[in-house]
Every structure is written in C-alpha cells, then in structure tokens.
Design a protein around this motif. Structure first.
Motif, PDB file in Angstrom:
ATOM      1  N   GLN A   1      56.028 105.255  16.099  1.00 26.12           N
ATOM      2  CA  GLN A   1      56.186 105.367  17.546  1.00 26.12           C
ATOM      3  C   GLN A   1      56.635 106.781  17.848  1.00 26.12           C
ATOM      4  O   GLN A   1      57.255 107.419  17.011  1.00 26.12           O
ATOM      5  CB  GLN A   1      57.264 104.360  17.981  1.00 26.12           C
ATOM      6  CG  GLN A   1      57.455 104.158  19.449  1.00 26.12           C
ATOM      7  CD  GLN A   1      56.192 103.792  20.190  1.00 26.12           C
ATOM      8  OE1 GLN A   1      55.525 104.692  20.695  1.00 26.12           O
ATOM      9  NE2 GLN A   1      55.855 102.517  20.274  1.00 26.12           N
ATOM     10  N   SER A   2      56.289 107.302  19.040  1.00 26.20           N
ATOM     11  CA  SER A   2      56.901 108.579  19.409  1.00 26.20           C
ATOM     12  C   SER A   2      58.027 108.296  20.400  1.00 26.20           C
ATOM     13  O   SER A   2      57.805 107.731  21.469  1.00 26.20           O
ATOM     14  CB  SER A   2      55.856 109.555  19.950  1.00 26.20           C
ATOM     15  OG  SER A   2      55.506 109.265  21.262  1.00 26.20           O
ATOM     16  N   PHE A   3      59.227 108.635  19.987  1.00 26.99           N
ATOM     17  CA  PHE A   3      60.429 108.283  20.741  1.00 26.99           C
ATOM     18  C   PHE A   3      60.744 109.336  21.789  1.00 26.99           C
ATOM     19  O   PHE A   3      61.018 110.481  21.453  1.00 26.99           O
ATOM     20  CB  PHE A   3      61.632 108.154  19.785  1.00 26.99           C
ATOM     21  CG  PHE A   3      61.531 106.992  18.859  1.00 26.99           C
ATOM     22  CD1 PHE A   3      61.997 105.743  19.246  1.00 26.99           C
ATOM     23  CD2 PHE A   3      60.969 107.124  17.596  1.00 26.99           C
ATOM     24  CE1 PHE A   3      61.905 104.654  18.397  1.00 26.99           C
ATOM     25  CE2 PHE A   3      60.873 106.035  16.735  1.00 26.99           C
ATOM     26  CZ  PHE A   3      61.339 104.799  17.142  1.00 26.99           C
ATOM     27  N   SER A   4      60.684 108.941  23.045  1.00 23.92           N
ATOM     28  CA  SER A   4      61.059 109.859  24.117  1.00 23.92           C
ATOM     29  C   SER A   4      62.467 109.532  24.589  1.00 23.92           C
ATOM     30  O   SER A   4      62.929 108.399  24.454  1.00 23.92           O
ATOM     31  CB  SER A   4      60.089 109.728  25.295  1.00 23.92           C
ATOM     32  OG  SER A   4      58.801 110.093  24.903  1.00 23.92           O
ATOM     33  N   PHE A   5      63.135 110.530  25.124  1.00 26.51           N
ATOM     34  CA  PHE A   5      64.497 110.323  25.605  1.00 26.51           C
ATOM     35  C   PHE A   5      64.530 109.315  26.743  1.00 26.51           C
ATOM     36  O   PHE A   5      65.336 108.410  26.777  1.00 26.51           O
ATOM     37  CB  PHE A   5      65.087 111.657  26.106  1.00 26.51           C
ATOM     38  CG  PHE A   5      65.567 112.533  24.989  1.00 26.51           C
ATOM     39  CD1 PHE A   5      66.646 112.159  24.197  1.00 26.51           C
ATOM     40  CD2 PHE A   5      64.940 113.741  24.727  1.00 26.51           C
ATOM     41  CE1 PHE A   5      67.099 112.966  23.173  1.00 26.51           C
ATOM     42  CE2 PHE A   5      65.386 114.553  23.703  1.00 26.51           C
ATOM     43  CZ  PHE A   5      66.455 114.168  22.916  1.00 26.51           C
ATOM     44  N   ASP A   6      63.593 109.529  27.698  1.00 29.38           N
ATOM     45  CA  ASP A   6      63.715 108.802  28.962  1.00 29.38           C
ATOM     46  C   ASP A   6      62.968 107.475  28.987  1.00 29.38           C
ATOM     47  O   ASP A   6      63.287 106.598  29.768  1.00 29.38           O
ATOM     48  CB  ASP A   6      63.238 109.692  30.111  1.00 29.38           C
ATOM     49  CG  ASP A   6      61.942 110.405  29.764  1.00 29.38           C
ATOM     50  OD1 ASP A   6      61.482 110.273  28.607  1.00 29.38           O
ATOM     51  OD2 ASP A   6      61.385 111.084  30.627  1.00 29.38           O
ATOM     52  N   GLN A   7      61.961 107.322  28.112  1.00 26.63           N
ATOM     53  CA  GLN A   7      61.114 106.137  28.206  1.00 26.63           C
ATOM     54  C   GLN A   7      61.651 104.971  27.391  1.00 26.63           C
ATOM     55  O   GLN A   7      62.055 105.130  26.243  1.00 26.63           O
ATOM     56  CB  GLN A   7      59.701 106.461  27.714  1.00 26.63           C
ATOM     57  CG  GLN A   7      58.706 106.708  28.837  1.00 26.63           C
ATOM     58  CD  GLN A   7      57.353 107.098  28.282  1.00 26.63           C
ATOM     59  OE1 GLN A   7      57.248 108.055  27.522  1.00 26.63           O
ATOM     60  NE2 GLN A   7      56.331 106.361  28.665  1.00 26.63           N
ATOM     61  N   SER A   8      61.646 103.778  27.979  1.00 22.77           N
ATOM     62  CA  SER A   8      62.016 102.593  27.205  1.00 22.77           C
ATOM     63  C   SER A   8      60.810 102.173  26.373  1.00 22.77           C
ATOM     64  O   SER A   8      59.663 102.370  26.757  1.00 22.77           O
ATOM     65  CB  SER A   8      62.438 101.460  28.130  1.00 22.77           C
ATOM     66  OG  SER A   8      61.313 100.900  28.734  1.00 22.77           O
TER      67      SER A   8
END
Lengths: 257, 257
Positions: A112-119
């Motif tokens: 997965q690509s983990f973004s700060f803002d996205q759940s």
C-alpha cells in the motif's frame, strides 16, 4: 491478542490506529522520539517508551521503522534477549535480517502507499506474511485477518519481487505521468486532457496483460514518429534518453514478425 | 452536412459508423483496397471507391490513413485540384503537410486509443480541431459537436505535444506495468496483486499533480533499496538500465533539500 509497536511514523500510526479500532490491545509504542511515541500512544491507549529495554512480553512486536533502521532495532532486541515473536513490516527487507540476531522472526507487509492524510481501505489491502515457525504464521494470520481479507504467504524473495514490481508499476509509471504533464505545461495545453487516457490504460489491465495492451509508435516500430518525438525532446536530453530507451525496450518486447 | 472518408481502417471505421449513427451523410469511402472500402461503405450506405480521382464535392473530406501515407494522399488530392476542405485525423502530423499541397487544410484529431472490438465513448473523447480559415474551423466545430462535448482548438505544435505526452502517460506507463507483471511472473507471484496500486496511482492524478504524488525509493533517495533492486535485476540488463535511468531522473526532479 496483545501487540506492541516499534516506530511512531506513518506506517506505525496507520497500523496502531487500525488495530485499536478493531479491539486489538496495543501495549507499548516505542520511538526514539518520546513525543512521537506519546502522541500515538495517547490515540490508542498504550504506554509510550523511548527505550527498547523496557519492552514487555506481548504476542507480537511489530517493527515499523525505516528500512535502514530495522537491523539496528533487531540488534537492540537481541541485546536484551527479547524472546517473543518479532516481525517487521517492510517490503524490501529479508526475513534473514531478524534471524541473523536469533530473534523469533516474521514479516507483516501491507502492499500500500501510505499517505499522511488519507484513511486506508484495509479490507482490500493485500497483506504478505512470513515466519519460520508454523505456529507463528498462524498467529500472524489471526492478526492479519482482523484487518484484511487479502492475506498471502510468500517467502522473502517473492515479497522483494513484489516491491520491485511496485516500483515499476507505480513509481515509474507516475514519473511518466509527470513528464507528460510537464510537456503539456510547456506547450500551454490543459494537463487534464490526458487523464481519461491514463485511467483507461490502467483499467485495461483488469481484462488483459500489459503486453497485450501495448500500443504506440514503438509497438508499431513507426520510426518516423519516434524520430519526430525525439526531435521535439531536444531541449530535454534526459527525457530524450528515457524515450529512446523505453522505445527500444518495447521494440525488443514486440519484434516485427 | 455531407462528408467522405479516405481510409477504411480502424479510425475510419470508428468515425464513419459514429457519424452515420448521428445522421451525418457519408458520401464516399476511398481505400486502395476496394474490398475494405466496400465493407465499410455498406455499413454506412456510402459509395465505395479505390480511386481518389472519383472523389466528388462534399463539405469535408476526412483523411484517416496511417501517418506515413498522409503526404501521399495530399499529393493525389492536389493532382486532381480538389478544392474543398480536407482534414487529417492524426495526432502527430502537422497541418503544414496539407498546406504544402495548397489544399484547404484542417485537422480533426480524436485523442483516444482505438481498439478493434471496443465501442467508443465518443461523448468523453477530446477532439482537437485546427484550420487556417475561421469558416473552416466553424464547419469542423459543427461536425465535432455531433460526436463529442470536449472540443478544443489547439495549433499543430500543441497537438503534437499532446501526442508526445500521451506516449509517456499511456504507452510508457503501460510498458512499466509490463515489466512489473514479468517480474512477478518470474517469482511465481500473482500478477493481479499490483492492480489496486496501479489504479490508485492513476486515480490520484485527479487530485494532485504527478510530481506531488511521487513516492518510492528514488523519491526518498534511498540508495540501499535502489542498490538491492538493481542487484535483483542483474539477469535483465535492459530493465536494470531503465531502473537506473528513471531513478536518476526522479532524483533530479526531487533533489534533497
């Protein structure tokens, strides 16, 4: 099941909050930066630590630090003779890095690509598990099952190949989008005009292989158009080289009968 | 409005059947291969020709042949002193190619990848129009409006840049997917596992630029992982070179502060 986390960054935060929301007890959060540890620990009712030596016994300790630091953390755990199951969460780190320190070792890798803002949509996120002992793998299966429906047992080399494939399929394709956007920008063309084509190209993979879907001047061995494009790229030698190299590779992949 | 088509291949067929379905009268279909011309002409109640000299007067003649043949067709039209509006349908051919033969010249370019079997969503297909005379551009606007809601007036250089951008955004990204699929195949990993990541990467473009979305080891300047990946690619020198070149370009694009 009780777990602890080493790390308080993006991956650790996504994992801890997801476990907490699914009633997995988080015992301790360890970070060299106690403020980071406290910030995350507070969200999941855990104890914050900045010293690995104070780690207590839980079912699974998850290491969620940067790839380069995993070996260091493993050494620190070995130094205190930590005896429970210790798993890292990295796509590109071999299980061996933990085994080298005689730890009871495993892997819990979310693709997965983990973004700060996205759940995250955890249910559809593939989880890749690995362990040397069958009972440890079962333990990881139970923990993974709480998050996702897509659970896979692959060995370290297969997992490494997944990460390498992801670099091509995601990071490099995104850089190709970036070049396209810059070309349009330089010619005062609306960048959004290529969006339908980008989406269509990605969606086509659901129905046929990328090799079957390949189109374009290189696929057709249309040297006139390729020469014209290379000419247009004269002010950008780096893109020119990328264009030439990818076109050559496509021609090799699809030789004229 | 009455049109004729030169060409009976994929683009000509998609255009002719779409016009026919929207009550645009197709007068003649010209193809060097009379069987191809007849096959298409029959579908759209047109007259089949294999000789350009028999072309009669219509509102617009659309040239839908391969890029390399457009100049030849233009010469043939000049030879019979054809006097009506003549437009080509190519992304990568300059309007000048028609003007060089003193034709009343224009362009009608659909940005789309034409498949044999798939029907097109014409309404969302961007159409790029060009003409030297304002009245001709208005004529093309009326014809385009029958097919699509996305009509743009760009000059030849802008249209050429669109085609070049499309090669990067679609053809080259697809080749990156192809490499990813081959890597997974070689490691006995299910190729479909990267699909969610591919779709997510493409969809993210709707919300931010590709430069903002860039992730991966090259973006982080993580040399350890890049070295590991290059090592894994030892059996594939061509992919190794592509990996190195794209990573270098990404590092240049995102220098460390």
């Amino acid at each position: 099941m009780k777990v602890s986390l080493i790390g308080a960054g993006r991956v650790a935060t996504h994992l801890a909050t997801a476990f907490y929301a699914r009633n997995i007890q988080i015992q301790q959060i360890v970070s060299r930066n106690i403020t980071h540890a406290e910030h995350l620990a507070q969200q999941v009712e855990a104890i914050a630590l900045d010293d690995i030596e104070q780690l207590t016994q839980v079912d699974i300790v998850l290491i969620a630090v940067s790839d380069a630091q995993i070996a260091t953390v493993a050494r620190q755990l070995a130094a205190i003779n930590y005896s429970g199951l210790v798993v890292h969460t990295s796509g590109s780190t071999h299980l061996q890095v933990l085994q080298d320190e005689n730890l009871q070792a495993g892997v819990f890798y979310p693709l997965q690509s983990f973004s700060f803002d996205q759940s995250l949509d955890w249910e559809s996120t593939p989880l890749f598990l690995e362990a040397t002992q069958q009972s440890d793998l079962q333990k990881l299966d139970r923990l993974a099952g709480v998050l996702s429906k897509k659970i896979y047992h692959y060995d370290s080399n297969q997992r490494l190949s997944l990460h390498l494939a992801a670099v091509f399929a995601s990071n490099f394709s995104n850089y190709c989008y970036d070049i396209a956007e810059q070309i349009l920008q330089q010619h005062q063309v609306d960048q959004h005009l290529i969006l339908p084509l980008v989406l269509q190209t990605a969606q086509k993979l659901q129905y046929a292989s990328a090799a079957q879907n390949q189109t374009g001047p290189a696929r057709r061995h249309d040297q006139n158009i390729m020469d014209l494009h290379l000419d247009m790229l004269n002010p950008h030698p780096e893109w020119q080289e990328i264009y030439a190299m990818l076109s050559t590779a496509i021609k090799h992949r699809h030789p004229i009968a």
